[in-house]
Design a protein around this motif. Sequence first.
Motif, PDB file in Angstrom:
ATOM      1  N   UNK A 157      -0.146   1.032  -6.680  1.00 46.28           N
ATOM      2  CA  UNK A 157       0.174   1.538  -7.395  1.00 46.28           C
ATOM      3  C   UNK A 157      -0.681   0.476  -8.307  1.00 46.28           C
ATOM      4  N   UNK A 158      -2.304   1.611  -9.113  1.00 44.60           N
ATOM      5  CA  UNK A 158      -2.362   1.106  -9.949  1.00 44.60           C
ATOM      6  C   UNK A 158      -2.307   1.670 -11.109  1.00 44.60           C
ATOM      7  N   UNK A 159      -1.506   1.092 -11.920  1.00 41.51           N
ATOM      8  CA  UNK A 159      -1.245   1.793 -13.935  1.00 41.51           C
ATOM      9  C   UNK A 159      -0.028   2.303 -13.046  1.00 41.51           C
ATOM     10  N   UNK A 160      -0.053   3.782 -13.718  1.00 40.51           N
ATOM     11  CA  UNK A 160       0.926   4.174 -13.106  1.00 40.51           C
ATOM     12  C   UNK A 160       0.442   5.631 -12.067  1.00 40.51           C
ATOM     13  N   UNK A 161      -0.781   5.701 -11.542  1.00 42.10           N
ATOM     14  CA  UNK A 161      -0.938   6.191 -10.760  1.00 42.10           C
ATOM     15  C   UNK A 161      -0.809   5.715  -8.714  1.00 42.10           C
ATOM     16  N   UNK A 162      -0.733   6.619  -7.816  1.00 44.83           N
ATOM     17  CA  UNK A 162      -1.192   5.534  -6.548  1.00 44.83           C
ATOM     18  C   UNK A 162      -2.446   5.901  -6.037  1.00 44.83           C
ATOM     19  N   UNK A 163      -3.262   4.631  -5.869  1.00 45.13           N
ATOM     20  CA  UNK A 163      -4.400   5.379  -5.720  1.00 45.13           C
ATOM     21  C   UNK A 163      -4.901   4.684  -3.491  1.00 45.13           C
ATOM     22  N   UNK A 205       5.493  -0.956   0.191  1.00 42.62           N
ATOM     23  CA  UNK A 205       5.703  -2.655   0.500  1.00 42.62           C
ATOM     24  C   UNK A 205       4.639  -2.690  -0.446  1.00 42.62           C
ATOM     25  N   UNK A 206       6.077  -3.415  -1.683  1.00 39.80           N
ATOM     26  CA  UNK A 206       6.191  -2.561  -2.948  1.00 39.80           C
ATOM     27  C   UNK A 206       5.159  -2.428  -4.357  1.00 39.80           C
ATOM     28  N   UNK A 207       4.838  -2.717  -4.669  1.00 43.81           N
ATOM     29  CA  UNK A 207       3.124  -1.778  -5.230  1.00 43.81           C
ATOM     30  C   UNK A 207       1.751  -1.165  -3.837  1.00 43.81           C
ATOM     31  N   UNK A 208       2.381  -1.407  -3.200  1.00 37.90           N
ATOM     32  CA  UNK A 208       1.377  -0.935  -2.061  1.00 37.90           C
ATOM     33  C   UNK A 208       2.802   0.083  -0.918  1.00 37.90           C
ATOM     34  N   UNK A 209       1.692   0.675   0.005  1.00 36.10           N
ATOM     35  CA  UNK A 209       2.645   2.295   0.381  1.00 36.10           C
ATOM     36  C   UNK A 209       1.453   2.618   1.914  1.00 36.10           C
ATOM     37  N   UNK A 210       2.001   2.634   3.188  1.00 33.05           N
ATOM     38  CA  UNK A 210       0.567   3.068   3.915  1.00 33.05           C
ATOM     39  C   UNK A 210       1.226   4.283   4.537  1.00 33.05           C
ATOM     40  N   UNK A 211       0.459   5.314   4.481  1.00 30.52           N
ATOM     41  CA  UNK A 211       1.083   6.577   4.658  1.00 30.52           C
ATOM     42  C   UNK A 211       0.382   7.131   5.877  1.00 30.52           C
ATOM     43  N   UNK A 212       1.081   7.516   6.600  1.00 33.09           N
ATOM     44  CA  UNK A 212       0.792   8.237   8.083  1.00 33.09           C
ATOM     45  C   UNK A 212       0.799   9.480   8.525  1.00 33.09           C
ATOM     46  N   UNK A 213       0.382   9.289   8.443  1.00 36.02           N
ATOM     47  CA  UNK A 213       0.396  11.449   9.909  1.00 36.02           C
ATOM     48  C   UNK A 213      -0.847  12.088  10.392  1.00 36.02           C
TER      49      UNK A 213
END
Length: 138
Positions: free
Chosen positions: A116-122, A83-91
């Motif tokens: 996405x914060x800078x170059x990292x996904x937190x 979702x742009x600079x956000x992502x939903x991870x489900x497992x």
Amino acid sequence: MAEPTSDEGAVLRAAAELVAAFGAHDAAAYFAAFAPDATFVFHTTPERLPDRGAYERLWRRWEAEDGFHVHGCESRDAVVQLLGDAAVFVHDVTTDLELGGVRETVRERETIVLQRRGSAWLAVHEHLSPRPDEEEHG
């Protein structure tokens, strides 16, 4: 199945590192995967945790008072929604843990929202819920 995009791959790697740190009971690496302002909703706690610090304090209390220790963690059936600079991870997650000297296997569903914060996904939000018994529900 299509090859993951660069962002999907980055999110999957970030999530895998988070799960691996949890499974190794590596609190420093596990909590480093979360933004300081991350929030948490667990079916095992009555309150919503408003930030990473609150969860870190709870984790330390579990260790000190309940003998909490994670012996392993397995992720399966992961799905990523970008979702742009956000992502939903489900497992689906299966955890081998110890509480009060008793080891047990816990089967849950987990949603982790990453940003996405800078170059990292937190991770900025984690929601954990029980997984229905697979034998009863197919």
